[in-house]
Design an enzyme around this catalytic site. Structure first.
Site, PDB file in Angstrom:
ATOM      1  CD  GLN A   9     -29.309  29.939 -28.326  1.00 13.75           C
ATOM      2  OE1 GLN A   9     -28.589  29.026 -28.696  1.00 13.75           O
ATOM      3  NE2 GLN A   9     -29.693  30.911 -29.125  1.00 13.75           N
TER       4      GLN A   9
ATOM      5  CG  HIS B  42     -28.069  26.690 -24.319  1.00 13.35           C
ATOM      6  ND1 HIS B  42     -26.708  26.888 -24.333  1.00 13.35           N
ATOM      7  CD2 HIS B  42     -28.412  26.454 -25.620  1.00 13.35           C
ATOM      8  CE1 HIS B  42     -26.258  26.752 -25.576  1.00 13.35           C
ATOM      9  NE2 HIS B  42     -27.264  26.512 -26.368  1.00 13.35           N
TER      10      HIS B  42
ATOM     11  CB  CYS C 146     -31.945  28.120 -29.372  1.00  8.64           C
ATOM     12  SG  CYS C 146     -32.850  26.589 -29.193  1.00  8.64           S
TER      13      CYS C 146
HETATM   14  N1  NVA Z   1     -33.397  22.236 -25.933  1.00  7.05           N
HETATM   15  C1  NVA Z   1     -32.455  21.878 -26.977  1.00  7.05           C
HETATM   16  C2  NVA Z   1     -31.534  23.007 -27.264  1.00  7.05           C
HETATM   17  C3  NVA Z   1     -30.565  22.768 -28.384  1.00  7.05           C
HETATM   18  C4  NVA Z   1     -29.659  23.909 -28.614  1.00  7.05           C
HETATM   19  C5  NVA Z   1     -31.697  20.644 -26.545  1.00  7.05           C
HETATM   20  O1  NVA Z   1     -31.261  20.575 -25.390  1.00  7.05           O
HETATM   21  O2  NVA Z   1     -31.511  19.727 -27.361  1.00  7.05           O
HETATM   22  N1   CP Z   2     -28.366  26.610 -30.340  1.00  9.33           N
HETATM   23  C1   CP Z   2     -27.384  25.724 -30.131  1.00  9.33           C
HETATM   24  O1   CP Z   2     -26.812  25.620 -29.053  1.00  9.33           O
HETATM   25  O2   CP Z   2     -27.090  24.992 -31.235  1.00  9.33           O
HETATM   26  P1   CP Z   2     -26.107  23.734 -31.298  1.00  9.33           P
HETATM   27  O3   CP Z   2     -26.775  22.602 -30.578  1.00  9.33           O
HETATM   28  O4   CP Z   2     -25.960  23.483 -32.776  1.00  9.33           O
HETATM   29  O5   CP Z   2     -24.820  24.098 -30.660  1.00  9.33           O
END
Ligand code: NVA
Ligand code: CP
Length: 317
Positions: free
Chosen positions: A130, A127, A270
């Site tokens: 982020q 990600h 996050c």
């Molecule tokens: N680790 C989480 C991050 C969400 C922003 C997911 O992948 O659901």
């Molecule tokens: N932190 C983040 O990516 O949040 P969302 O899943 O809401 O986009």
């Protein structure tokens, strides 16, 4: 064609430029901007999103462009059209793609087959948007208002990541910390250590410092400038909910654990958070919790990333 699929797609010097531009965008919010005038960017999302979707849609419009939100299941991709054909067709209509999906290889394939910039808006593996926004959030706190050395302010600082230490955000923070000269300690149960794929990526990129992994959360937070956690059940892992909640319960960020970090440490997440699981409401509400700054900075930093991706190539004289 430049893409932003991994943290390492920008060199540290360029990340400094991204941060400087993000700070300018933040200070000058509301000023008309024509970086994307006449351009349309599409967002292809296979997973839910609040922050990423909204910050990209608002950001692209603030840069003077238009957006098109495409839920994977509303387009033929969801019915089996290939990623390559999708990339080639969409490249004929739009000027950039923001993609949230499961398999990391899918964003790589889209980028390889298309002819427009692709931004990774989260995969099961990484990600990167982020982590850039998070690092910027820390840099603006530590550098102070007048210093331009945003990257320098991060050097030598320690981040402790607790809980699901094998998730996308943890992986991205391991790469980000190494790239930015920070130290990272991860604390999670056995079996949640970073993957071989991540180790290989660090090696290939020459990021040798790596990380420390421990099963002891107190060991990880000792001397930490930042305590970070993420949900225990990432999108796509819902079937493992019961098992994970059981395995990860001793890694919850409580006030006691947070107090074991440096006295001026920040708490980060996050988001979305699940209060009472990976973190208590008390810690989320702590004055040193900077979760909403992180969320806000997604907007400014992503605008800067897009600007850098679409900037004309400098001619070598
Ligand atoms: N680790 C989480 C991050 C969400 C922003 C997911 O992948 O659901
Ligand atoms: N932190 C983040 O990516 O949040 P969302 O899943 O809401 O986009």
């Amino acid at each position: 064609m430049r893409h932003f699929l991994h943290e390492t797609d920008f060199a540290p010097k360029e990340i400094g430029d991204v941060f400087a531009l993000a700070r300018t965008y933040k200070r000058q919010r509301g000023r008309p901007c024509s970086v994307l005038a006449g351009k349309t960017w599409a967002l292809i999302f296979s997973k839910s999103s609040t922050r990423t979707r909204v910050s990209f849609e608002v950001g692209i419009r603030e840069l003077g462009g238009n957006t098109l939100f495409l839920n994977r299941n509303d387009i033929q991709l969801g019915r089996g059209e290939t990623i390559e054909d999708t990339a080639k067709v969409l490249s004929r209509y739009v000027h950039g793609l923001v993609v949230r999906t499961y398999d990391h290889a899918d964003v790589e394939r889209l980028a390889a087959a298309g002819t427009v910039p692709v931004i990774n808006a989260l995969t099961d593996f990484l990600h990167p948007c982020q982590i850039y926004a998070d690092a910027f959030t820390l840099a603006e706190r530590w550098a102070g208002k007048r210093s331009n050395n945003l990257i320098g302010a991060l050097k030598g600082r320690k981040i402790a990541f607790l809980g699901d230490t094998a998730c996308n955000v943890a992986n991205s923070w391991v790469i980000g910390a190494n790239l930015l000269g920070m130290k990272i300690s991860l604390a999670g149960p056995k079996g949640f250590a970073p993957s071989k794929t991540l180790d290989r990526m660090l090696e290939v990129q020459g990021l040798k410092e790596g990380y420390q992994f421990t099963t002891d959360p107190y060991e990880a937070v000792r001397g930490a400038d930042v305590v970070y956690t993420d949900v225990w059940v990432s999108m796509g892992k819902e079937e493992e909910t019961r098992k994970r909640v059981g395995q990860l319960s001793s890694y919850a960020v409580t006030a006691k654990l947070f107090a074991a970090a440096k006295p001026d440490a920040f708490f980060m997440h996050c988001l979305p958070a699940h209060p009472g699981e990976e973190v208590t409401q008390e810690v989320l509400d702590n004055p040193r919790s900077i979760i909403f700054d992180q969320a806000e900075n997604r907007l400014h930093v992503q605008k800067a990333i897009i600007t850098k991706l679409v900037a004309p190539k400098k001619r070598s004289s």
